[in-house]
Design a protein around this motif. Structure first.
Motif, mmCIF file in Angstrom:
data_model
loop_
_atom_site.group_PDB
_atom_site.id
_atom_site.type_symbol
_atom_site.label_atom_id
_atom_site.label_comp_id
_atom_site.label_asym_id
_atom_site.label_seq_id
_atom_site.Cartn_x
_atom_site.Cartn_y
_atom_site.Cartn_z
ATOM 1 N N ARG A 1 69.490 114.183 -55.541
ATOM 2 C CA ARG A 1 70.254 114.456 -56.669
ATOM 3 C C ARG A 1 69.888 114.123 -58.146
ATOM 4 N NH1 ARG A 1 73.227 115.620 -52.211
ATOM 5 N NH2 ARG A 1 75.420 113.796 -52.105
ATOM 6 N N GLN A 2 70.497 112.918 -58.336
ATOM 7 C CA GLN A 2 70.380 111.863 -58.944
ATOM 8 C C GLN A 2 68.965 111.621 -60.173
ATOM 9 O OE1 GLN A 2 72.312 108.183 -59.313
ATOM 10 N NE2 GLN A 2 73.135 108.653 -57.168
ATOM 11 N N ILE A 3 68.087 112.870 -59.348
ATOM 12 C CA ILE A 3 66.559 112.498 -60.771
ATOM 13 C C ILE A 3 66.195 113.746 -59.855
ATOM 14 C CG2 ILE A 3 66.392 109.957 -59.677
ATOM 15 C CD1 ILE A 3 64.093 110.572 -57.928
ATOM 16 N N LYS A 4 66.359 114.860 -59.281
ATOM 17 C CA LYS A 4 65.704 115.758 -59.180
ATOM 18 C C LYS A 4 65.137 116.903 -60.514
ATOM 19 C CE LYS A 4 66.645 119.984 -56.742
ATOM 20 N NZ LYS A 4 67.297 120.971 -55.944
ATOM 21 N N HIS A 5 66.152 116.426 -61.524
ATOM 22 C CA HIS A 5 65.928 117.265 -62.806
ATOM 23 C C HIS A 5 65.096 116.450 -63.438
ATOM 24 C CE1 HIS A 5 68.122 113.635 -63.784
ATOM 25 N NE2 HIS A 5 67.960 113.664 -64.880
ATOM 26 N N LEU A 6 64.504 115.330 -62.545
ATOM 27 C CA LEU A 6 63.282 114.605 -63.573
ATOM 28 C C LEU A 6 61.659 115.985 -62.825
ATOM 29 C CD1 LEU A 6 63.740 111.501 -65.019
ATOM 30 C CD2 LEU A 6 62.840 113.719 -66.187
ATOM 31 N N PHE A 7 62.316 115.189 -61.925
ATOM 32 C CA PHE A 7 60.895 115.289 -60.819
ATOM 33 C C PHE A 7 61.128 116.766 -59.710
ATOM 34 C CE2 PHE A 7 61.306 111.107 -61.112
ATOM 35 C CZ PHE A 7 60.618 110.521 -60.882
ATOM 36 N N GLY A 8 62.036 117.831 -59.796
ATOM 37 C CA GLY A 8 62.670 118.849 -58.648
ATOM 38 C C GLY A 8 60.997 119.852 -59.189
ATOM 39 N N GLY A 9 60.278 119.494 -60.163
ATOM 40 C CA GLY A 9 59.332 120.953 -60.358
ATOM 41 C C GLY A 9 59.683 121.843 -61.221
ATOM 42 N N ARG A 10 60.855 121.697 -61.710
ATOM 43 C CA ARG A 10 61.676 122.967 -62.618
ATOM 44 C C ARG A 10 61.219 122.297 -64.387
ATOM 45 N NH1 ARG A 10 63.886 127.600 -60.787
ATOM 46 N NH2 ARG A 10 63.744 127.704 -57.871
ATOM 47 N N PHE A 11 60.714 121.061 -64.610
ATOM 48 C CA PHE A 11 60.472 120.240 -65.922
ATOM 49 C C PHE A 11 59.964 121.270 -66.600
ATOM 50 C CE2 PHE A 11 59.335 117.494 -68.897
ATOM 51 C CZ PHE A 11 60.347 116.866 -70.020
ATOM 52 N N ALA A 12 60.447 121.867 -67.873
ATOM 53 C CA ALA A 12 59.929 122.072 -69.153
ATOM 54 C C ALA A 12 60.483 122.374 -69.899
ATOM 55 C CB ALA A 12 60.503 123.466 -68.380
ATOM 56 N N ASP A 13 61.182 121.018 -70.565
ATOM 57 C CA ASP A 13 62.220 120.675 -71.848
ATOM 58 C C ASP A 13 61.449 119.170 -71.937
ATOM 59 O OD1 ASP A 13 62.516 120.688 -74.520
ATOM 60 O OD2 ASP A 13 64.316 121.666 -73.971
ATOM 61 N N VAL A 14 61.967 118.412 -73.718
ATOM 62 C CA VAL A 14 62.004 117.360 -73.529
ATOM 63 C C VAL A 14 63.643 116.849 -72.973
ATOM 64 C CG1 VAL A 14 62.205 115.547 -75.009
ATOM 65 C CG2 VAL A 14 60.987 117.304 -76.047
ATOM 66 N N ALA A 15 62.947 115.551 -72.244
ATOM 67 C CA ALA A 15 64.212 115.100 -71.353
ATOM 68 C C ALA A 15 64.530 113.264 -72.013
ATOM 69 C CB ALA A 15 63.930 114.669 -69.752
ATOM 70 N N ARG A 16 65.625 113.075 -72.661
ATOM 71 C CA ARG A 16 65.630 111.897 -73.054
ATOM 72 C C ARG A 16 67.101 111.836 -72.419
ATOM 73 N NH1 ARG A 16 64.880 110.104 -78.199
ATOM 74 N NH2 ARG A 16 63.777 111.820 -78.780
ATOM 75 N N ILE A 17 66.751 110.133 -71.809
ATOM 76 C CA ILE A 17 67.396 109.848 -70.521
ATOM 77 C C ILE A 17 68.230 108.542 -71.046
ATOM 78 C CG2 ILE A 17 67.583 108.504 -68.424
ATOM 79 C CD1 ILE A 17 65.114 110.865 -68.599
ATOM 80 N N PRO A 18 69.536 108.763 -71.193
ATOM 81 C CA PRO A 18 70.226 107.158 -72.139
ATOM 82 C C PRO A 18 69.343 105.891 -70.857
ATOM 83 C CG PRO A 18 71.726 109.234 -71.557
ATOM 84 C CD PRO A 18 70.297 109.427 -70.838
ATOM 85 N N HIS A 19 69.468 105.266 -71.620
ATOM 86 C CA HIS A 19 68.897 103.622 -71.618
ATOM 87 C C HIS A 19 69.474 103.348 -69.700
ATOM 88 C CE1 HIS A 19 72.176 100.817 -72.614
ATOM 89 N NE2 HIS A 19 71.970 101.258 -73.489
ATOM 90 N N ARG A 20 71.031 103.318 -69.773
ATOM 91 C CA ARG A 20 71.683 103.427 -68.907
ATOM 92 C C ARG A 20 71.379 104.297 -67.588
ATOM 93 N NH1 ARG A 20 75.945 102.685 -73.041
ATOM 94 N NH2 ARG A 20 76.355 100.408 -72.757
ATOM 95 N N ASP A 21 70.687 105.693 -68.093
ATOM 96 C CA ASP A 21 70.895 105.647 -66.994
ATOM 97 C C ASP A 21 68.828 105.809 -66.052
ATOM 98 O OD1 ASP A 21 73.218 107.268 -66.674
ATOM 99 O OD2 ASP A 21 72.498 108.605 -67.567
ATOM 100 N N ALA A 22 68.667 105.469 -67.364
ATOM 101 C CA ALA A 22 67.113 104.868 -67.028
ATOM 102 C C ALA A 22 67.437 103.998 -66.169
ATOM 103 C CB ALA A 22 66.426 104.790 -67.858
ATOM 104 N N GLY A 23 68.025 103.110 -65.911
ATOM 105 C CA GLY A 23 67.846 101.881 -65.321
ATOM 106 C C GLY A 23 68.599 102.517 -63.415
#
Length: 100
Positions: free
Chosen positions: A35-57
């Motif tokens: 659930r925490q990574i689905k927004h990137l890998f769930g197959g519906r990525f269609a825009d720019v994603a800017r992930i803060p460094h804490r979340d990237a870790g």
């Protein structure tokens, strides 16, 4: 559509490749992690994603966990490690991790 993932190797990845990796990640992870990574890998990525460094870790840790799962095929594990490394580089440098 090609997706550029900052802090990686500079190569574009197709949305289909990312979605297919997402299917592998979903099978290798507990639901709470997925659930925490689905927004990137769930197959519906269609825009720019800017992930803060804490979340990237945090994402790096989750993706690496899936990459190290014994059920993950080697070629998908290699891509997952590449993405986890990119996320960790962004986190370590305290920069946003950008998918565009």
């Amino acid at each position: 559509m090609g997706i550029h993932i900052s802090h990686a190797d500079g190569k574009l990845r197709s949305a289909t490749t990312i979605a297919n990796l997402g299917q592998r990640l979903a099978h290798a992870l507990p639901a709470r992690d997925w659930r925490q990574i689905k927004h990137l890998f769930g197959g519906r990525f269609a825009d720019v994603a800017r992930i803060p460094h804490r979340d990237a870790g945090k994402i790096a840790t989750i993706v690496r966990k899936a990459a190290n799962d014994r059920s993950m095929p080697r070629d998908w594990a290699n891509l997952a490690h590449l993405i986890a490394d990119a996320a960790q580089k962004a986190a370590n440098s305290r920069q946003d991790w950008v998918w565009s």
